[in-house]
Design a protein around this motif. Structure first.
Motif, PDB file in Angstrom:
ATOM      1  N   LEU A  32       0.830  -1.200   0.000  1.00 25.12           N
ATOM      2  CA  LEU A  32       0.000   0.000   0.000  1.00 25.12           C
ATOM      3  C   LEU A  32       0.869   1.256   0.000  1.00 25.12           C
ATOM      4  O   LEU A  32       1.931   1.305   0.641  1.00 25.12           O
ATOM      5  N   SER A  33       0.423   2.242  -0.720  1.00 26.07           N
ATOM      6  CA  SER A  33       1.131   3.522  -0.729  1.00 26.07           C
ATOM      7  C   SER A  33       0.961   4.212   0.619  1.00 26.07           C
ATOM      8  O   SER A  33       0.050   3.890   1.400  1.00 26.07           O
ATOM      9  N   ARG A  34       1.816   5.198   0.894  1.00 24.04           N
ATOM     10  CA  ARG A  34       1.694   5.951   2.144  1.00 24.04           C
ATOM     11  C   ARG A  34       0.323   6.636   2.238  1.00 24.04           C
ATOM     12  O   ARG A  34      -0.292   6.679   3.303  1.00 24.04           O
ATOM     13  N   ARG A  35      -0.171   7.102   1.097  1.00 26.72           N
ATOM     14  CA  ARG A  35      -1.471   7.760   1.094  1.00 26.72           C
ATOM     15  C   ARG A  35      -2.589   6.765   1.458  1.00 26.72           C
ATOM     16  O   ARG A  35      -3.498   7.081   2.215  1.00 26.72           O
ATOM     17  N   ASP A  36      -2.507   5.533   0.895  1.00 29.50           N
ATOM     18  CA  ASP A  36      -3.517   4.523   1.202  1.00 29.50           C
ATOM     19  C   ASP A  36      -3.483   4.148   2.685  1.00 29.50           C
ATOM     20  O   ASP A  36      -4.524   3.958   3.317  1.00 29.50           O
ATOM     21  N   VAL A  37      -2.274   4.009   3.234  1.00 29.80           N
ATOM     22  CA  VAL A  37      -2.163   3.669   4.653  1.00 29.80           C
ATOM     23  C   VAL A  37      -2.762   4.777   5.509  1.00 29.80           C
ATOM     24  O   VAL A  37      -3.470   4.515   6.497  1.00 29.80           O
ATOM     25  N   GLN A  38      -2.504   6.030   5.141  1.00 26.44           N
ATOM     26  CA  GLN A  38      -3.078   7.146   5.895  1.00 26.44           C
ATOM     27  C   GLN A  38      -4.603   7.126   5.835  1.00 26.44           C
ATOM     28  O   GLN A  38      -5.284   7.333   6.846  1.00 26.44           O
ATOM     29  N   ARG A  39      -5.155   6.867   4.649  1.00 27.83           N
ATOM     30  CA  ARG A  39      -6.608   6.771   4.512  1.00 27.83           C
ATOM     31  C   ARG A  39      -7.158   5.674   5.426  1.00 27.83           C
ATOM     32  O   ARG A  39      -8.208   5.830   6.056  1.00 27.83           O
ATOM     33  N   TYR A  40      -6.435   4.582   5.484  1.00 32.33           N
ATOM     34  CA  TYR A  40      -6.902   3.438   6.266  1.00 32.33           C
ATOM     35  C   TYR A  40      -6.895   3.742   7.764  1.00 32.33           C
ATOM     36  O   TYR A  40      -7.888   3.518   8.467  1.00 32.33           O
ATOM     37  N   VAL A  41      -5.771   4.255   8.271  1.00 38.00           N
ATOM     38  CA  VAL A  41      -5.669   4.454   9.718  1.00 38.00           C
ATOM     39  C   VAL A  41      -6.575   5.579  10.195  1.00 38.00           C
ATOM     40  O   VAL A  41      -7.017   5.584  11.351  1.00 38.00           O
TER      41      VAL A  41
END
Length: 706
Positions: free
Chosen positions: A179-188
């Motif tokens: 996952l991209s950093r942006r996707d991880v941020q969206r998730y958390v």
């Protein structure tokens, strides 16, 4: 990637990282007339392949497409099983029965071509040997229909799919990445965790979806301490992390799930003590490594493997005992399960069996398989033929085994014909560079392949006409019997000894058969005749006069659906042993089932004398009863039977003064605990009986406890 657990109802599950793949599916579904296509999803374990397929299946169903889910791990290794699974899914989920009694292939094609259909296959690398049949037989019949085949694997579809003239241009590949950093941020951000904890999770999990989801689970459970501990987040998946991510009361349930294909609350509580409450079961279902299915909860395959390995190392005795308990329950459930669930039970049992292959044998050494993975097992490729012919020539020169059904001088010609007409019947073991190390070749028996054998058959082939007759009218897709005719290993390379290669080859064959085939091995070889029974093969009688003349034996390993539970019982008999001294030669321990039968029919001599183990050691029904009563009524319990186990068996089967539920209550045990003690008591009594019989000075002597 999805995440199911939530600290409060306000935190909805979040799916991230699949925008491209879900957009491609929507684009196909939006077309007024969608062309037949293949989506190939690939990526490492835990990257989210199954999660993506689940999301795609949900979207396809929402858009009213016929949606069928398949899993390469449940025994879809040959056309008959593949078509059977599709038929069962169509009937179970859409009520589409084969009212016209069409052949399976015709029925499946007719149904899939009727309307827009999405077929999803997870773990497709486990059925790579089906590739040629799919491309040549099934998919061409669906090319004009609205079919989307979505397959998920670790490495993507093999090269021959992409170079296929008809289907290569229809394949869209979607390799999943971290996952991209942006996707991880969206998730958390959807988790409700404090900002500081979110920042640490984004920084430490490095985009691995399963690691990310389990890290969130773990931080939720830490409560107010999580901000102070955020800097100590783990960077890899481990059993310790899974323990941290779940409450202590749930970790034992996770361990148990690692041994089961799926389990509902009832099955889990039959094996857990104390049992799970409804709240515990819901909390277990909410963990990110657990998914809910029609027959209960299932553990993510990567997490299951980690937990099994840890369980086995940390507490091997308990692990083997619980695995035997699980096999017992699967055997009990198998006959009444629907056919789809039977296939799943079968596949999972095979996964547990992989480490239970026989010990080292002079002809085939299985011991190295426990320490390392063998080289890759793959289907035959046309460029293999010269090397396979070389291995065969060396084997013939050394007088190594080749089937007596093949006439002298015809072996190489038969291999050529099998390679040309039935390549799916060849199994190859390779080095990492792809060069063959060993192979076996046979025939999947049906009307075309049996005629292939005729020009090369020896006089002995006529002895097996009865065994072959049922296959003479079968079409190729209905073939369910594999007869092994040729085999050879490379004795000139230095990576493996010949016996190690033999072990790898036998393992490959056995596991292939265990996915729903019947395997036949005709042989007069003394070593093979000694080895095959230990692997669960059973002998099929041949006409006595012919058998005496040829010295030929026919061995069968039958894993077709109707008989699989019989094999599970055979595993239990061969592998459910106490941790005491090994069986005395000639006096193997009675299995649990045999011991239960002995106790239930203790006063019925005829029923006792039906037991094969008692027949083998020459024990009469009266003598068996005398010894069992001595074990249970007189003095201390014979080792390894404990006094508590002796009491349970005596009260349950000799005095019968309590029902089992009352006896459990009198012993202050839950039903699950009582059941475990009872099963162990069967096991220990069966062992003690056989060992004491083996030490008897004569048939008149009393059993000794020493």
């Amino acid at each position: 990637m999805s995440h199911k657990s939530a600290e409060s109802l306000s935190h909805a599950p979040c799916i991230v990282g699949f925008d491209r793949e879900l957009a491609a599916l929507s684009e196909w579904l939006d077309l007024p007339c969608s062309p037949a296509r293949i989506f190939s999803i690939s990526g490492i374990g835990g990257i989210g392949k199954t999660t993506l397929l689940t999301a795609m299946a949900a979207e396809a169903k929402r858009r009213a497409a016929v949606t069928l889910w398949m899993d390469g791990q449940i025994g879809l290794h040959h056309p008959r099983a593949f078509l059977s699974h599709l038929q069962m899914s169509l009937e179970t989920e859409y009520g589409r029965t084969n009212a016209a009694n069409l052949p399976p292939l015709a029925h499946v094609v007719s149904e899939l071509a009727r309307q827009r259909t999405v077929v999803l296959i997870d773990n497709v690398e486990r059925i790579d040997q089906l590739g040629s049949w799919l491309l040549s037989s099934l998919l061409p019949r669906l090319a004009a229909g609205e079919l989307l085949l979505i397959v998920a694997s670790r490495t993507g579809l093999p090269l021959h799919w992409h170079t296929d003239p008809a289907w290569g241009s229809r394949i869209a590949s979607f390799p999943l990445k971290l996952l991209s950093r942006r996707d991880v941020q969206r998730y958390v951000r959807s988790t409700g965790l404090p900002p500081l904890v979110q920042q640490e999770i984004v920084r430490k999990t490095e985009g691995h979806p399963l690691l990310l989801a389990l890290t969130v689970d773990m931080m939720r459970r830490r409560g107010q301490e999580r901000e102070q501990q955020a800097h100590r987040l783990p960077r890899i998946l481990s059993a310790e992390m899974l323990k941290e991510a779940s409450a202590p009361r749930l970790y034992e349930a996770l361990q148990l799930l690692s041994l089961l294909p799926a389990a509902d609350q009832t099955l889990l509580n039959e094996l857990l003590d104390p049992p799970l409450s409804v709240a515990d079961y819901m909390a277990l279902a909410a963990l990110s490594c657990v998914r809910s299915e029609a027959d209960g909860l299932a553990l993510h395959g990567l997490a299951a493997g980690i937990l099994r390995e840890d369980y086995k190392k940390r507490d091997p005795g308990r692990y083997h005992s619980m695995r035997s308990e699980v096999l017992e329950r699967l055997a009990e459930r198998y006959p009444s399960a629907n056919r789809l669930l039977q296939m799943r039970i079968a596949a999972h049992t095979l996964e547990l069996y992989r480490e239970q292959l026989p010990a080292a044998h002079p002809y085939a050494d299985f011991s190295s398989l426990r320490q390392r993975e063998p080289e890759r097992e793959t289907v035959y490729r046309s460029e293999d033929l010269p090397e396979l012919q070389r291995l065969l020539a060396v084997s013939l020169a050394r007088s190594d085994w080749q089937s007596e059904l093949v006439a002298s001088g015809r072996h190489a010609l038969l291999l050529n014909d099998i390679a040309g007409e039935a390549p799916e019947s060849i199994r190859v073991i390779r080095q990492e560079d792809g060069r063959p190390l060993a192979f076996c070749a046979g025939l999947r028996l049906h009307r075309q392949t049996l005629s292939l054998l005729d020009p090369h058959a020896s006089e002995d082939a006529a002895l097996l006409d009865t065994a072959f007759s049922a296959s003479r009218d079968l079409p190729p897709e209905a073939a369910d019997t594999l007869c092994i005719l040729l085999a050879a290993v490379d004795v000139e390379q230095s990576l493996y000894g010949p016996e190690e290669l033999g072990g790898i080859l036998f393992r490959s064959l056995a596991l292939e058969a265990m996915n729903g085939l019947r395997m036949l091995v005709p042989t007069a070889d003394l070593q093979l005749n000694a080895l095959l029974p230990g692997m669960g093969f059973e002998e099929i009688p041949i006409a006595p006069s012919s058998n005496d003349r040829a010295g030929l034996h026919l061995w069968e390993l039958d894993f077709r659906q109707a008989t699989f539970e019989v094999w599970i019982r055979r595993i239990l008999r061969q592998n459910t042993r106490t941790s005491g001294a090994p069986d005395r030669p000639g006096f193997p321990a009675l299995s649990r089932e045999e011991t239960r039968h002995l106790l239930e029919h203790l006063y019925e001599d005829a029923a006792l004398e039906e037991l094969a183990s008692l027949q083998k050691i020459g024990c009469t029904g009266a003598k068996a009863r005398e010894w069992v009563l001595h074990f249970l009524e007189e003095g201390s319990a014979p080792s390894p039977l404990t006094d508590a186990e002796q009491h349970i068996l005596r009260e349950s089967y000799v005095r019968r003064s309590y029902r089992k539920s009352e006896l459990a209550e009198s012993l202050h045990m839950s039903r699950a605990t009582f059941y475990r003690h009872l099963q162990r008591a069967f096991e220990h009594l069966g062992y003690a009986f056989a060992q004491t019989w083996g030490r008897r000075p004569n048939d008149k002597g009393k059993a000794s406890h020493k």
